[in-house]
Design a protein around this motif. Structure first.
Motif, PDB file in Angstrom:
ATOM      1  N   GLU A 196       0.869  -1.248  -0.033  1.00  0.00           N
ATOM      2  CA  GLU A 196      -0.043  -0.098   0.076  1.00  0.00           C
ATOM      3  C   GLU A 196       1.061   1.338  -0.119  1.00  0.00           C
ATOM      4  OE1 GLU A 196      -3.070   0.492   3.076  1.00  0.00           O
ATOM      5  OE2 GLU A 196      -3.612   2.164   2.578  1.00  0.00           O
ATOM      6  N   LEU A 197       1.889   1.170   0.606  1.00  0.00           N
ATOM      7  CA  LEU A 197       2.837   2.461   0.893  1.00  0.00           C
ATOM      8  C   LEU A 197       3.403   2.494  -0.620  1.00  0.00           C
ATOM      9  CD1 LEU A 197       3.956   4.762   2.898  1.00  0.00           C
ATOM     10  CD2 LEU A 197       5.920   3.214   3.277  1.00  0.00           C
ATOM     11  N   PHE A 198       3.946   1.671  -1.058  1.00  0.00           N
ATOM     12  CA  PHE A 198       4.462   1.463  -2.348  1.00  0.00           C
ATOM     13  C   PHE A 198       3.848   2.357  -3.389  1.00  0.00           C
ATOM     14  CE2 PHE A 198       7.226  -1.701  -4.967  1.00  0.00           C
ATOM     15  CZ  PHE A 198       7.085  -1.183  -6.027  1.00  0.00           C
ATOM     16  N   ALA A 199       2.511   1.783  -3.382  1.00  0.00           N
ATOM     17  CA  ALA A 199       1.561   2.379  -4.419  1.00  0.00           C
ATOM     18  C   ALA A 199       1.092   3.864  -4.081  1.00  0.00           C
ATOM     19  CB  ALA A 199       0.194   1.815  -4.223  1.00  0.00           C
ATOM     20  N   MET A 200       1.222   4.196  -2.600  1.00  0.00           N
ATOM     21  CA  MET A 200       0.920   5.613  -2.363  1.00  0.00           C
ATOM     22  C   MET A 200       2.253   6.392  -2.870  1.00  0.00           C
ATOM     23  SD  MET A 200      -0.415   4.917   1.541  1.00  0.00           S
ATOM     24  CE  MET A 200      -0.061   6.550   2.342  1.00  0.00           C
ATOM     25  N   ASP A 201       2.974   5.989  -2.738  1.00  0.00           N
ATOM     26  CA  ASP A 201       4.587   6.750  -3.099  1.00  0.00           C
ATOM     27  C   ASP A 201       4.580   6.838  -4.743  1.00  0.00           C
ATOM     28  OD1 ASP A 201       7.086   7.897  -2.466  1.00  0.00           O
ATOM     29  OD2 ASP A 201       8.112   6.092  -3.275  1.00  0.00           O
TER      30      ASP A 201
END
Lengths: 249, 670
Positions: B596-601
């Motif tokens: 999720e953090l990956f996609a947010m970044d």
């Protein structure tokens, strides 16, 4: 294809263990042997049973983690491959496949097909190194030329992946091929020559302590070695050992 | 907390030397009373553990494999860069620094990269002294080859097994210290959490993977060298066990996670063959020294090949499109990885793919075989017009250079690459993002360090080939041993850290509860079922080409998969035993958060840079039309994410990147 698997199941080191039979179906020839076991495990989990434990990691033939004695051969049929590089196209529909862990006194079973190979690490700890500390001031890498032939031979010995197939294959469960590969690599290079005598004596001593058998020149280890490590290394180690024993203090 | 990279003052070529001269030292007697935990035994962790133990510290090293020698660095193939200039082709520390910053698309920290280039030569010296058998020329000197994104030959290698040889070198150095009792080795142990005492990293909770026992280990500093997180895609060239858990746990305890979206998709991997696939296999970039990449020029030829009616060897030279040589004449087949991967995807998306699924291009050695064969025939006084002889001699040369890679290919694909071109397609390979560290490799948690692929520091938005090995060993052999002393100098009077502290107890309880939850959950779906679903979302929406719509969808979908996973995962077996499904469940739980953090970044970074390609950010005109468009005005920063208790509310901090020695300009390989 549809296959019948006969697999060694053993709950832990203390358990006696037994062979169990599992059918698998719809196996494609493009699957690796370990991917076929993935299919079996997925099936077992869905049926509420315990999956089969087996060691694996890189799945490209270099980490040395995968093992498996398949139909009586280390890493299965095929030469110079590990189990993860064995593909199901090597088998045919209706085959029965026997899968066992490495068998050697020095490799106790952890669970099912997983064994404890830390004895090999301890042989390395006894002398499988050049005693040089990390330093930003070592001499330039090209200061000591190394003949290409020696460098190549050292490299060939150094490609050992420490999987233990040689031990599992040997009727004496000897670790001579493994130990000699490291002894040879370092004995062939000027950087390793300095400690060559102590190294071979210490590593062989540790090998004996671990309960590995001796070498009787059967040569099966070389045949089953996934990296094709040559028996010449054992001959070289024996020479090194002899010379160290004669000249050492 | 503000981000201070602690970059030393002074001109770039003096920073490291000055820093070392001013760093605090720990005297040998005091080192003996200081403990350091190293998690991971690949090139970074292995070299760090060995070096720190040689210096006199008590090292506790952890790896989940059954031996430290099996860490995934072992699988690195092509080589290791070093600015030795043995080939007299104009290489220098500055040039390696420049190539690395440019190759990383100007998203890395200048000072770190310069230091990396500076210590690169010492790595080769050190490894040779350890007995690493690098390839040599007939005169006995070390041989070099060339890698993508550069115009010099600075890559040292040991056939296609360089990572193996370097790792075994580090493992040897470790073995020596294990034998002396200076390193206590914990094989088959997994780090489950970091323990902080008074804000400092003071230990870890680990699980003994054989007995299932949960153990407390204390230390004065903790080094995370647990590698990258490419397995968030399920299919990658990483090992099956490679995971993000150590890094993620540290992140959740307060270490910022930098640039999670920077992923390297490697152009030359063996294409996916079916749903059963568990991992992908890399074919080394070194092959692009001699292999030429092409697809058919005409669509009908590509269709005929896909249908099995035409063989690639039957296609005439003029009917082939060597698209990298066509688009990038200056670098040809040796453009950087991100550029090569996107070019392959572009051709395949346009319908020129050459395998059954249409997702493969050719890597062809026919012309290299002829070139080498002719040379060998001339050298040995044979007839260089004898085609059969030339082909035979040429194949021998290719075999000596890439033998093990060709063998690997043949085993997997069941085709002989000496006779017919290889088929390749891009696959997830390396993650440039990682735990944020300062110049000393310390994370935002005092006493917690990150080294190698686990940190974010040196490769910017794209890593050049043969630089991962260089960075891992640089961090472990030559950086950490200095910088960690600066911190530990204050700890000489601390004494042993007790594992009975309430912080250890609390961390242990949390770990035990989480593991018990999995066993008691008794859901209906296996861990792999969820992992494969996560992988599909990542590859389709957060993969080689990304856009705002897809990324926003991915964030929602990943959350859904995560919720379902916690509700419905089935983990058979028991807690206190060897339980591989439990290991996988615990790792996947972390991947599901990281994803999720990956996609947010990726969503936040509305520019294309290096391996991160946003479809909204493309050059629309001029010579560079269709190429990725960077936005230096708005995005020349490192995105360092702080965990706030909920992934969706993670807080982004910016470390502005200052380029004082290299002019920011568009990366051109044309």
């Amino acid at each position: 294809m549809n296959l019948t698997l006969k697999i060694w199941r053993q709950k832990n080191k203390q358990d006696k263990g037994r062979m169990e039979t599992y059918p698998v179906s719809n196996i494609s020839g493009d699957m690796s042997f370990l991917e076929m076991l993935d299919v079996l495990n997925e099936q077992l989990i869905n049926d509420g049973k315990e999956p089969v434990a087996f060691d694996h990691d890189c799945r490209e033939g270099i980490c040395g983690m995968c093992s498996l004695f398949i139909n009586g051969e280390a890493h299965g049929p095929g030469r110079e491959i590990t189990t993860c590089q064995l593909h199901m196209r090597s088998f045919k529909d209706g085959d029965t496949i026997h899968i066992e862990p490495w068998r050697a006194a020095a490799f106790p079973v952890v669970k099912d097909l997983v064994t404890d190979r830390s004895a090999l690490d301890r042989i390395m700890n006894a002398g499988g190194f050049v005693s040089v500390n990390t330093s930003g001031n070592t001499i330039d890498a090209n200061t000591i030329p190394v003949p290409k032939a020696d460098a190549d031979k050292a490299f060939d010995a150094a490609t050992c992946i420490g999987c233990g197939a040689c031990v599992a294959t040997c009727k004496n469960a000897s670790a001579m091929l493994f130990t000699s590969a490291k002894v040879s690599q370092l004995a062939l290079l000027p950087q390793g020559k300095v400690e060559a005598h102590d190294r071979v004596l210490n590593m062989v001593h540790q090998m004996d302590l671990e309960g590995f058998g001796n070498c009787t020149n059967t040569g099966a280890c070389e045949v089953e070695c996934p990296k094709g490590i040559s028996l010449e290394n054992i001959a070289r180690m024996n020479r090194e050992y002899l010379s160290a024993s004669v000249t050492g203090e | 907390m503000s981000l201070d990279a602690k970059i030393p003052a002074g001109p770039i070529d003096k920073k490291w030397t000055n820093h070392k001269n001013n760093i605090k030292l720990v005297n040998p007697a005091n080192k003996r009373s200081i403990d350091i935990i190293v998690v991971g035994t690949g090139l970074a962790g292995g070299s760090a553990a060995a070096s720190l133990a040689e210096m006199g510290y008590n090292v506790k090293a952890f790896c989940f494999q059954d031996s430290p020698r099996r860490a995934h660095s072992i699988a690195a193939q092509g080589g290791i860069n070093a600015a030795k200039n043995y080939q007299n082709d104009g290489d220098s520390t500055y040039r390696l620094f420049y190539d690395t910053v440019k190759g990383g698309d100007y998203r890395s920290r200048e000072a770190n990269v310069y230091r990396l280039a500076e210590v690169s030569a010492s790595i080769i010296d050190q490894c040779v002294a350890q007995g690493v058998p690098f390839a040599r020329e007939y005169g006995g000197m070390l041989d070099n080859r060339s890698f993508g994104g550069v115009q010099v030959s600075r890559t040292f290698y040991a056939k296609g097994q360089t990572g193996q040889q370097l790792l075994l070198g580090a493992y040897s150095a470790m073995s020596r210290q294990i034998g002396k009792g200076k390193i206590t080795m914990y094989n088959r142990h997994e780090m489950m959490d970091l323990v902080k005492v008074d804000g400092k990293a003071r230990g870890i909770i680990a699980r003994n993977l054989i007995t299932g026992e949960i153990e407390r280990h204390s230390a004065h500093a903790v080094v995370i060298a647990s590698g990258g997180y490419g397995n968030v895609f399920f299919l990658s060239t990483n090992a099956m066990g490679s995971n993000t858990s150590a890094a993620w746990k540290v992140h959740k305890k307060g270490a910022y996670f930098a640039n999670p979206c920077y992923t390297q998709i490697h152009p030359t991997c063996i294409p996916v063959s079916g749903d059963h696939q568990s991992k992908l296999t890399l074919m080394s970039e070194s092959l692009r020294n001699d292999g030429r990449i092409w697809v058919p020029k005409k669509k009908e030829d590509a269709e005929a090949i896909r249908a099995g009616k035409l063989k690639p060897t039957q296609l005439a030279e003029e009917d082939r499109d060597y698209y990298l040589e066509r688009r990038y004449p200056a670098f040809g087949n040796l453009v950087p990885r991100d550029v090569a991967s996107r070019a392959a995807k572009e051709r395949c998306d346009a319908g020129f793919g050459v395998n059954a699924t249409g997702e493969a291009v050719y890597l062809d050695f026919a012309s290299a075989i002829q070139r080498y064969g002719k040379e060998q025939a001339l050298v040995h006084g044979h007839d260089s017009n004898d085609k059969a002889l030339v082909t035979k001699l040429g194949k021998e040369v290719i075999k000596s250079k890439y033998g093990n890679l060709f063998q690997m290919y043949e085993k997997i694909v069941d085709q002989n690459p000496y006779e017919t071109p290889m088929m390749i397609y891009p696959a997830v390979h390396y993650t440039m993002g990682g735990i944020w560290v300062d110049y000393n490799l310390m994370t935002t948690i005092p006493g917690c360090y990150a080294a190698g692929e686990a940190n974010f520091s040196d490769h910017g938005a794209n890593r050049l080939g043969a630089s991962a090995l260089m960075q891992g060993l640089a961090d472990g052999y030559f950086v950490l041993p200095y910088t960690i002393g600066d911190y530990l100098a204050d700890d000489i009077r601390t004494g042993e850290i007790s594992t009975d502290l309430p912080e250890f107890e609390a961390a242990e309880k949390e770990v035990k509860d989480r593991l018990a939850f999995f066993i008691n959950n008794k859901g209906t779906k296996s861990v792999d079922y969820f992992h494969k679903r996560l992988g599909k979302v990542m590859w389709n929406k957060v993969g080689m080409a990304r856009n705002a719509k897809g990324l926003s969808e991915a964030i929602v979908e990943i959350r859904e998969i995560r919720d379902e996973f916690w509700k419905d995962v089935r983990v058979p077996g028991e807690l206190n035993e060897f339980n591989q499904e439990l290991e996988k469940a615990s790792r996947l739980a972390d991947f599901l958060e990281l994803g999720e953090l990956f996609a947010m970044d990726a969503l936040q970074r509305n520019e294309s840079c290096g391996g991160h390609f946003r479809e909204e950010s493309v050059e629309t005109s001029g010579e560079q039309e269709g190429e990725a468009k960077r936005d230096d005005a708005n995005f020349a920063f490192v995105a360092a994410w702080e965990y706030t208790g909920n992934i969706a509310e993670s807080k982004m901090h910016k470390e502005e990147l200052k380029f004082e020695n290299i002019e920011l300009k568009q990366r051109s390989y044309k």
